[in-house]
Scaffold this motif. Structure first.
Motif, PDB file in Angstrom:
ATOM      1  N   TYR A  57       0.837  -1.198   0.000  1.00  0.00           N
ATOM      2  CA  TYR A  57       0.000   0.000   0.000  1.00  0.00           C
ATOM      3  C   TYR A  57       0.876   1.253   0.000  1.00  0.00           C
ATOM      4  CZ  TYR A  57      -4.588   2.146   0.783  1.00  0.00           C
ATOM      5  OH  TYR A  57      -5.764   2.837   0.644  1.00  0.00           O
ATOM      6  N   PHE A  58       1.941   1.236   0.796  1.00  0.00           N
ATOM      7  CA  PHE A  58       2.855   2.375   0.844  1.00  0.00           C
ATOM      8  C   PHE A  58       3.457   2.643  -0.535  1.00  0.00           C
ATOM      9  CE2 PHE A  58       7.149   4.115   1.325  1.00  0.00           C
ATOM     10  CZ  PHE A  58       6.919   5.228   2.109  1.00  0.00           C
ATOM     11  N   GLU A  59       3.874   1.592  -1.207  1.00  0.00           N
ATOM     12  CA  GLU A  59       4.451   1.756  -2.542  1.00  0.00           C
ATOM     13  C   GLU A  59       3.430   2.340  -3.517  1.00  0.00           C
ATOM     14  OE1 GLU A  59       5.948  -2.087  -3.541  1.00  0.00           O
ATOM     15  OE2 GLU A  59       7.654  -1.957  -2.152  1.00  0.00           O
ATOM     16  N   MET A  60       2.160   1.945  -3.380  1.00  0.00           N
ATOM     17  CA  MET A  60       1.119   2.517  -4.230  1.00  0.00           C
ATOM     18  C   MET A  60       0.957   4.006  -3.953  1.00  0.00           C
ATOM     19  SD  MET A  60      -2.948   1.558  -4.505  1.00  0.00           S
ATOM     20  CE  MET A  60      -3.257   2.006  -2.799  1.00  0.00           C
ATOM     21  N   LEU A  61       0.958   4.402  -2.684  1.00  0.00           N
ATOM     22  CA  LEU A  61       0.814   5.812  -2.333  1.00  0.00           C
ATOM     23  C   LEU A  61       1.964   6.636  -2.905  1.00  0.00           C
ATOM     24  CD1 LEU A  61      -0.334   5.434   1.383  1.00  0.00           C
ATOM     25  CD2 LEU A  61      -1.765   6.090  -0.559  1.00  0.00           C
ATOM     26  N   VAL A  62       3.159   6.083  -2.853  1.00  0.00           N
ATOM     27  CA  VAL A  62       4.317   6.766  -3.434  1.00  0.00           C
ATOM     28  C   VAL A  62       4.136   6.918  -4.940  1.00  0.00           C
ATOM     29  CG1 VAL A  62       6.785   6.549  -3.936  1.00  0.00           C
ATOM     30  CG2 VAL A  62       5.928   6.081  -1.626  1.00  0.00           C
ATOM     31  N   LYS A  63       3.673   5.864  -5.593  1.00  0.00           N
ATOM     32  CA  LYS A  63       3.456   5.902  -7.044  1.00  0.00           C
ATOM     33  C   LYS A  63       2.408   6.943  -7.419  1.00  0.00           C
ATOM     34  CE  LYS A  63       2.311   2.885 -10.955  1.00  0.00           C
ATOM     35  NZ  LYS A  63       1.915   1.496 -11.344  1.00  0.00           N
ATOM     36  N   ILE A  64       1.377   7.064  -6.606  1.00  0.00           N
ATOM     37  CA  ILE A  64       0.337   8.069  -6.872  1.00  0.00           C
ATOM     38  C   ILE A  64       0.916   9.473  -6.799  1.00  0.00           C
ATOM     39  CG2 ILE A  64      -1.785   9.103  -5.920  1.00  0.00           C
ATOM     40  CD1 ILE A  64      -2.611   6.251  -5.099  1.00  0.00           C
ATOM     41  N   GLY A  65       1.910   9.663  -5.940  1.00  0.00           N
ATOM     42  CA  GLY A  65       2.566  10.965  -5.858  1.00  0.00           C
ATOM     43  C   GLY A  65       2.515  11.635  -4.504  1.00  0.00           C
ATOM     44  N   PHE A  66       2.086  10.934  -3.464  1.00  0.00           N
ATOM     45  CA  PHE A  66       2.051  11.525  -2.125  1.00  0.00           C
ATOM     46  C   PHE A  66       3.479  11.779  -1.642  1.00  0.00           C
ATOM     47  CE2 PHE A  66      -2.132   9.521  -2.176  1.00  0.00           C
ATOM     48  CZ  PHE A  66      -2.922  10.512  -1.606  1.00  0.00           C
ATOM     49  N   LYS A  67       3.724  12.984  -1.142  1.00  0.00           N
ATOM     50  CA  LYS A  67       5.025  13.342  -0.583  1.00  0.00           C
ATOM     51  C   LYS A  67       5.010  13.331   0.941  1.00  0.00           C
ATOM     52  CE  LYS A  67       6.545  13.942  -4.716  1.00  0.00           C
ATOM     53  NZ  LYS A  67       7.356  12.848  -5.321  1.00  0.00           N
ATOM     54  N   GLU A  68       3.837  13.200   1.531  1.00  0.00           N
ATOM     55  CA  GLU A  68       3.708  13.070   2.979  1.00  0.00           C
ATOM     56  C   GLU A  68       2.755  11.911   3.251  1.00  0.00           C
ATOM     57  OE1 GLU A  68       2.628  16.787   4.795  1.00  0.00           O
ATOM     58  OE2 GLU A  68       4.300  17.869   3.870  1.00  0.00           O
ATOM     59  N   ILE A  69       3.257  10.898   3.978  1.00  0.00           N
ATOM     60  CA  ILE A  69       2.478   9.684   4.216  1.00  0.00           C
ATOM     61  C   ILE A  69       2.579   9.330   5.692  1.00  0.00           C
ATOM     62  CG2 ILE A  69       2.185   7.245   3.657  1.00  0.00           C
ATOM     63  CD1 ILE A  69       3.587   7.828   0.968  1.00  0.00           C
ATOM     64  N   GLU A  70       1.435   9.311   6.362  1.00  0.00           N
ATOM     65  CA  GLU A  70       1.423   8.891   7.750  1.00  0.00           C
ATOM     66  C   GLU A  70       1.477   7.362   7.778  1.00  0.00           C
ATOM     67  OE1 GLU A  70      -0.480  11.072  11.219  1.00  0.00           O
ATOM     68  OE2 GLU A  70      -1.961   9.525  10.774  1.00  0.00           O
ATOM     69  N   VAL A  71       2.570   6.833   8.346  1.00  0.00           N
ATOM     70  CA  VAL A  71       2.814   5.398   8.239  1.00  0.00           C
ATOM     71  C   VAL A  71       2.324   4.630   9.456  1.00  0.00           C
ATOM     72  CG1 VAL A  71       4.756   5.716   6.681  1.00  0.00           C
ATOM     73  CG2 VAL A  71       5.158   5.627   9.154  1.00  0.00           C
TER      74      VAL A  71
END
Length: 555
Positions: A57-71
């Motif tokens: 899921y984290f990798e998908m969020l990065v691919k979408i373009g999120f630069k801030e991700i609460e993990v």
């Protein structure tokens, strides 16, 4: 429900903001986005994601373009801690991405969270404590000063204990949330935020994030906007502050509250994909982002393959995106209504690719989010002629004459009524073929050939009528006219040809011709026939036989 008057509940108080500016503003740019799927959304799941699922899921969020991700909330459980460590130790965090962790304002939890962050390059440390009157009364049994001290002590403790990480190269930014901000008195929310900012000492280059959550949505979106604007105008260090929104959807207006909050001055938006979160959910970032896109504002997020994003989301969360979810739901690019189908087809057929998108009933080009045009019009008993014609054209290549739309529409509507359900595209195609292309009674065309004679054409045909063979011959100004004249010599009903249309079906060596013939019977009825053949002349003759057989079937 309580009978009127309702005394069990009370209206939410308005905000005293006589010079509010947000109603006259326009959103012109995308906010800073922060995904909280891996914490807020994950903790709302009946079966939380495994570490492997969270990594995907984290990798998908990065691919979408999120630069801030609460993990996650690394001090809350071992799996949250382990996930944070794996991201860091396996170098899964891109250099331009900030990971965010959530932590209550407690020394032991702050210490544990800092342990989880060793080796991280960019960190947003998100501290929060509850500030609302109800929380103060029921949970803490404390007055305002004690609640303020919880926040300020936690920030001081964090500053004193994060030095080793900073020395090792970790860049830490502070986010502070007065939890239940929208239920807190504005003057007290401001007081706590100012006290926290006093201790953190942000600069214009290193701003503090003040997150103002609608932890439970109690008010209408305009009141939320008033609250955000009030805070923006009363903060003493607004130029050193990023105002962040974190709306929920208890009243069903989380998206509206966020958009008005952006008008009110917010710089940043927290939310989840498709609105997953506690109770009715968090803000749906997909909806807000694509709402911006449909107004010509790029959201700085890539949802061009929404189907793949939805698949990962549904598999990892074990939730389903509702069929009517904006942009991503199965039916959002689908029209069953006949008038809508007709309007969609007409506006779609006449649009030019160089002009702004203006297809009726469809605010975004489905192709922009990886959706298929094929699903736009689906057929049930409420559907109209335009929808049926659209399916036959875009799925199977039949470009029916406009006058034929009503006729085929009535046929398919009757079939849908009889089945009592939605019809699939193959079922519509089968019905069309059976009605127009596969009729072999009572007239069957056996052979047909033509010979040109000066300015006329002579046809020689062999047909059978109820199994009885007949040879026909006649002359006319073309093959169709000659065949109609030949048929007139039989006992078959007399008719005249009103219109003719044809086009190719398919491409290359396998291309065929399809013809549509509209006829008028001696009783004044009009109807169509259709024929398909590799030879355009035979296709038109087959269309005449199709119309004739349909005429006889309706007697």
């Amino acid at each position: 429900m309580q009978s009127a008057p309702v005394t069990k509940y009370r209206p939410f108080p308005p905000v005293d903001l006589p010079n509010r500016q947000w109603p006259n503003r326009t959103i012109t740019r995308a906010p800073i986005w922060c995904s909280v799927d891996l914490r807020d959304g994950n903790q709302a799941l009946a079966q939380p994601m495994s570490v492997e699922e969270k990594l995907e899921y984290f990798e998908m969020l990065v691919k979408i373009g999120f630069k801030e991700i609460e993990v996650g909330f690394p001090s809350a459980s071992q799996i949250e801690f382990d996930f944070c460590r794996r991201l860091i130790e396996e170098n899964r965090i891109p250099a331009d991405v900030w990971i965010q962790i959530l932590c209550q304002c407690r020394e032991d939890l702050i210490t544990r969270s800092l342990e989880a962050l060793h080796g991280a390059k960019r960190v947003i440390f998100h501290l929060y404590n509850s500030t609302s009157p109800a929380q103060r009364r029921y949970v803490f049994n404390a007055e305002r000063p004690a609640i303020r001290d919880i926040a300020t002590h936690a920030v001081s403790f964090l500053k004193s204990r994060m030095a080793p990480l900073v020395a090792q190269g970790t860049h830490i930014r502070l986010e502070y949330s007065p939890e239940s901000f929208t239920s807190t008195e504005l003057d007290f929310a401001l007081e706590v935020c100012e006290a926290v900012t006093d201790i953190w000492q942000p600069t214009t280059a290193e701003k503090i994030i003040l997150n103002l959550p609608a932890t439970v949505e109690y008010a209408t979106p305009n009141v939320h906007a008033d609250q955000i604007e009030w805070m923006c105008t009363h903060l003493t260090r607004r130029d050193r502050t990023i105002i962040s929104l974190h709306t929920h959807n208890d009243r069903g207006t989380g998206v509206a509250a966020t958009e008005l909050g952006m008008l009110a001055g917010a710089d940043r938006v927290e939310g989840t994909l498709f609105g997953n979160g506690e109770r009715t959910g968090n803000l749906d970032i997909v909806t807000v982002a694509l709402n911006l896109y449909t107004h010509g504002i790029h959201p700085d997020l890539d949802f061009s393959d929404i189907n793949d994003i939805r698949e990962v989301y549904e598999r990892c969360t074990r939730l389903e995106v509702p069929a009517r979810q904006p942009y991503a739901g199965e039916l959002v690019f689908t029209a069953f209504s006949g008038s809508h189908q007709d309007a969609i087809k007409k506006s779609w057929d006449t649009r030019k690719s160089t002009e702004p998108w203006d297809v009726l009933y469809i605010p975004i080009d489905p192709a922009d989010v990886g959706r298929s045009y094929k699903a736009i019009i689906r057929i049930n008993s409420q559907s109209g002629k335009g929808g049926v014609a659209y399916v036959l054209e875009h799925e199977f290549g039949y470009q029916l004459p406009k006058l034929m739309h009503k006729e085929i529409g009535r046929l398919i509507n009757d079939l849908a009524d009889a089945t009592g359900r939605e019809l699939t595209a193959p079922e519509i195609h089968d019905a069309f073929q059976q009605e127009y292309l596969q009729r072999t009674a009572p007239v069957v065309l056996e052979t047909f050939k033509t010979t040109e004679r000066n300015s006329t054409v002579k046809c020689d045909a062999k047909i059978s009528i109820d199994g009885q063979a007949r040879k026909l011959t006649a002359e006319g100004n073309g093959p169709i006219d000659a065949f109609v004249r030949a048929l007139a010599e039989t006992a078959l009903p007399k008719f005249e040809v009103l219109s003719y249309a044809e086009h190719s079906l398919g491409k290359g060596a396998e291309a065929r011709a399809v013809s549509y013939i509209q006829v008028k019977t001696e009783r004044g009825h009009t109807l169509f026939g259709a024929g398909v053949d590799t030879n355009i002349e035979l296709a038109s003759i087959k269309a005449i036989v199709s119309a004739l057989n349909r005429t006889l079937a309706k007697r």
